[in-house]
Design an enzyme around this catalytic site. Sequence first.
Site, PDB file in Angstrom:
ATOM      1  N   ARG A 153      -2.917   4.180 -14.212  1.00 57.55           N
ATOM      2  CA  ARG A 153      -1.860   3.271 -14.721  1.00 57.55           C
ATOM      3  C   ARG A 153      -2.333   2.471 -15.932  1.00 57.55           C
ATOM      4  O   ARG A 153      -1.941   1.334 -16.130  1.00 57.55           O
ATOM      5  CB  ARG A 153      -1.393   2.303 -13.625  1.00 57.55           C
TER       6      ARG A 153
ATOM      7  N   SER B 242       7.263   1.576  -8.007  1.00 59.14           N
ATOM      8  CA  SER B 242       6.188   0.712  -7.491  1.00 59.14           C
ATOM      9  C   SER B 242       6.174  -0.583  -8.286  1.00 59.14           C
ATOM     10  O   SER B 242       6.053  -0.543  -9.506  1.00 59.14           O
ATOM     11  CB  SER B 242       4.828   1.370  -7.678  1.00 59.14           C
TER      12      SER B 242
ATOM     13  N   GLU C 247       2.592  -3.861 -11.536  1.00 59.68           N
ATOM     14  CA  GLU C 247       2.478  -2.703 -12.408  1.00 59.68           C
ATOM     15  C   GLU C 247       3.578  -2.789 -13.466  1.00 59.68           C
ATOM     16  O   GLU C 247       3.469  -2.248 -14.561  1.00 59.68           O
ATOM     17  CB  GLU C 247       2.685  -1.460 -11.525  1.00 59.68           C
TER      18      GLU C 247
END
Length: 337
Positions: free
Chosen positions: A163, A235, A333
């Site tokens: 990520r 997410s 995130e």
Amino acid sequence: MKRIYSNISLAERNSFGVRQQAATLVEFECAEDLRSYFEEFNPEKWYVLGAGNNTLFMQDYDGVLFTPINQERTILASTDEYVDVRAEAAHDWDEFVEWSVNEGLWGVENLSAIPSSVGAAPVQNIGAYGAEAKDAIIVVEYFDVESRSVVRLTNEECRFAYRESIFKQELKGRVIILAVEFRLSRKANPNLGYGDVILEVESRGGATLRNIREAICAIRARKLPDPKILGNAGSFFKNPIVERSVADNLLQTYPDMPHYAVTGDDDHVKLAAGWLIDKSGLKGYRDGVVGVHDRQALVLVNHGGATGGDVMRLAGYVCSKVKENFGVEISPEVNVI
Ligand code: EPU
């Protein structure tokens, strides 16, 4: 060709569905559109809003949002072994995956059904089911706002990690991605090691590209809410990477705790934030118009009418509970603007 909007609603332009506005939004097709806009207006405050699947607006945006609209796709090279293909930033991610599967090209099938655009994929190196966008990306082309020129970075130069990429670090706030180039393989290369994937694929008759895509779409549809129905950004938190000793201690108390190796780093272990939140008793938790999804605790949802502030208050609560129960910090995130 560029289009400029003033005081525009963002409600339809972010998957959380929060009802904020932007002072200015510029839809652009190519580098020339950006160059001419920066030459004329030289905006100080700006941000790139792609399909809006990973951005949470906390308030109205008083700067300029740049949204790509070019969705073209071009074959750059084709050999017996691979195809190199370029997709412009606004190309829908899942349409790109669908195209690759139809063409018999391997490399992005495990990334089926991720709500994203091609231009956003390298920024956080989207990933799922044991695959990441970085595995297929060869070049990222962007408009560099400081030099007002077009720059091409190789895969290595993008410094991809879990990520992560250079676009979230050193180059944050100075690039507008124009296009991404991928190398997809003609050779079968099934990647079925993650969770239920192998069972789902076998129940469909084996590891063809089409079966893998369908298996992954089915797994995602079971766990992840459709943003068109229930506002969310996938997410909300990253899976935390902790020192091995921290994971070992937790494993003594919770032997069934999911944990994963971090490639190339034996000293750290990745934990599952969804599991930590679930074990904290928060799966399906609701606070007014926002909540923790009832089938995947990593996802925060807007039950209708939430502001960015509502979501962030819930996020803060979730982080504090996980910290209290496990001593582990989890962080968003999603890009909070
Ligand atoms: N788990 C629970 N309860 C939950 C959620 C998860 O116990 O509510 C457990 C699962 O049983 C499993 C582990 O936690 O043992 C991991 O869960 P899962 O396989 O569902 O994946 P994840 O780690 O929660 C990551 C990505 C997802 C991606 C999946 C599948 C991150 C932050 N998220 O989730 O990506 O789809 O793996 O590869 O890395 C996204 O980025 O928006 C996203 C959805």
